[in-house]
Design a protein around this motif. Structure first.
Motif, PDB file in Angstrom:
ATOM      1  N   ARG A  18      58.442   1.929  43.922  1.00 49.69           N
ATOM      2  CA  ARG A  18      57.175   1.409  44.521  1.00 49.69           C
ATOM      3  C   ARG A  18      57.721   0.201  45.277  1.00 49.69           C
ATOM      4  NH1 ARG A  18      52.293   3.435  43.010  1.00 49.69           N
ATOM      5  NH2 ARG A  18      51.674   1.547  44.814  1.00 49.69           N
ATOM      6  N   ASP A  47      47.949   3.897  45.162  1.00 46.58           N
ATOM      7  CA  ASP A  47      48.711   4.949  44.347  1.00 46.58           C
ATOM      8  C   ASP A  47      50.063   5.451  44.992  1.00 46.58           C
ATOM      9  OD1 ASP A  47      47.781   6.284  46.656  1.00 46.58           O
ATOM     10  OD2 ASP A  47      46.878   7.832  45.300  1.00 46.58           O
ATOM     11  N   ARG A  49      50.362   6.544  47.890  1.00 47.07           N
ATOM     12  CA  ARG A  49      50.471   7.412  48.944  1.00 47.07           C
ATOM     13  C   ARG A  49      50.695   6.733  50.296  1.00 47.07           C
ATOM     14  NH1 ARG A  49      45.317  11.265  50.563  1.00 47.07           N
ATOM     15  NH2 ARG A  49      46.288  13.060  50.930  1.00 47.07           N
ATOM     16  N   GLN A 110      51.673  13.997  51.299  1.00 48.95           N
ATOM     17  CA  GLN A 110      51.325  14.321  49.725  1.00 48.95           C
ATOM     18  C   GLN A 110      52.662  14.487  48.983  1.00 48.95           C
ATOM     19  OE1 GLN A 110      48.271  14.432  47.919  1.00 48.95           O
ATOM     20  NE2 GLN A 110      49.736  14.714  46.398  1.00 48.95           N
ATOM     21  N   GLU A 128      53.180  11.148  38.425  1.00 53.95           N
ATOM     22  CA  GLU A 128      52.112  10.502  37.751  1.00 53.95           C
ATOM     23  C   GLU A 128      52.803   8.810  37.576  1.00 53.95           C
ATOM     24  OE1 GLU A 128      50.504  12.204  34.270  1.00 53.95           O
ATOM     25  OE2 GLU A 128      49.759  14.023  35.425  1.00 53.95           O
ATOM     26  N   ALA A 131      52.684   7.182  40.907  1.00 54.61           N
ATOM     27  CA  ALA A 131      51.385   6.792  41.422  1.00 54.61           C
ATOM     28  C   ALA A 131      50.864   5.469  40.577  1.00 54.61           C
ATOM     29  CB  ALA A 131      50.538   7.842  41.318  1.00 54.61           C
TER      30      ALA A 131
END
Length: 241
Positions: A18, A47, A49, A110, A128, A131
């Protein structure tokens, strides 16, 4: 976060991924047999995206609009580049595999697979976990912090080498700050033909720049109490001769 012990000395793979995403200014997109480079065209949701703004005549936009759901399969690539000039400046690469969906004037990506590749080897990051993770709080400021340290305080960088094991400094010709995150500072030790990295962990995480300043002062105080590595003593003497 306070000075407790509920932390690790290095960021987890999801946090690192991230952070790479948060700091990256450009990305490469491979889709439908083609590859396009985009600079300053993406944003990142909380998240993780990715949303990509592309020109109306982009082949990627056409493919995304015309493709059935779940297609075209695409791969986004982000490079984590060291802000200070060093050998092998790519510190890590991040790949997101998945598909695009046209949404609100942009392409929303996505992901179906996230892969982080630091020098130690590729790591698959759970979707998960990816995110839910947050970027390192210093990620956005890291480039400015490191370049300031290297350009304005080379004496401090040299002093910090006193915290490095002597064998790691053998034949060193240059030491530069390579990376900094909430958990510690990484130095790049360059030799005539090779290089290596050494991590100096903070005594507690730094959640902002003011805390980082305090953590760095602690490291420098510890370094001041240590002896100067012989390898750099010889280097300094040779340079003065």
């Amino acid at each position: 976060m306070g000075d407790g012990h509920s932390w690790t000395a290095a960021p987890a793979a999801a946090e690192r991924a991230r952070s790479v995403l948060a700091a990256a200014w450009s990305c490469a997109v491979t889709a439908d047999g083609g590859r396009e480079e985009f600079v300053g065209a993406h944003t990142v949701d909380e998240d993780g995206r990715v949303r990509l703004s592309v020109p109306e005549d982009s082949a990627l936009l056409t493919a995304a609009i015309c493709a059935p759901r779940g297609e075209p399969s695409a791969v986004l690539e982000f490079a984590d580049v060291a802000p200070v000039p060093v050998r092998s400046r790519i510190r890590a690469r991040l790949w997101l595999a998945g598909w695009f969906v046209p949404e609100d004037g942009c392409l929303a990506f996505q992901p179906t697979r996230v892969v982080l590749k630091p020098p130690t080897g590729a790591v698959v990051v759970g979707l998960e976990e990816f995110a839910a993770a947050a970027p390192d709080p210093l990620a956005a400021a890291e480039a400015q912090l490191l370049t300031h340290l290297a350009d304005a305080h080379p004496d401090a960088v040299e002093r910090l080498t006193r915290l490095v094991r002597p064998e790691s400094l053998h034949s060193a010709v240059r030491v530069q700050p390579l990376a900094v995150d909430r958990h510690g500072l990484t130095l790049r030790i360059e030799r005539s033909r090779t290089h290596g990295d050494v991590r100096l962990p903070f005594h507690a995480p730094a959640d902002d720049v003011s805390q980082l300043t305090e953590r760095m002062h602690v490291l420098l105080t510890q370094a001041a109490a240590a002896s100067c590595p012989r390898a750099l003593q010889r280097q300094r003497t040779d340079g003065d001769g």
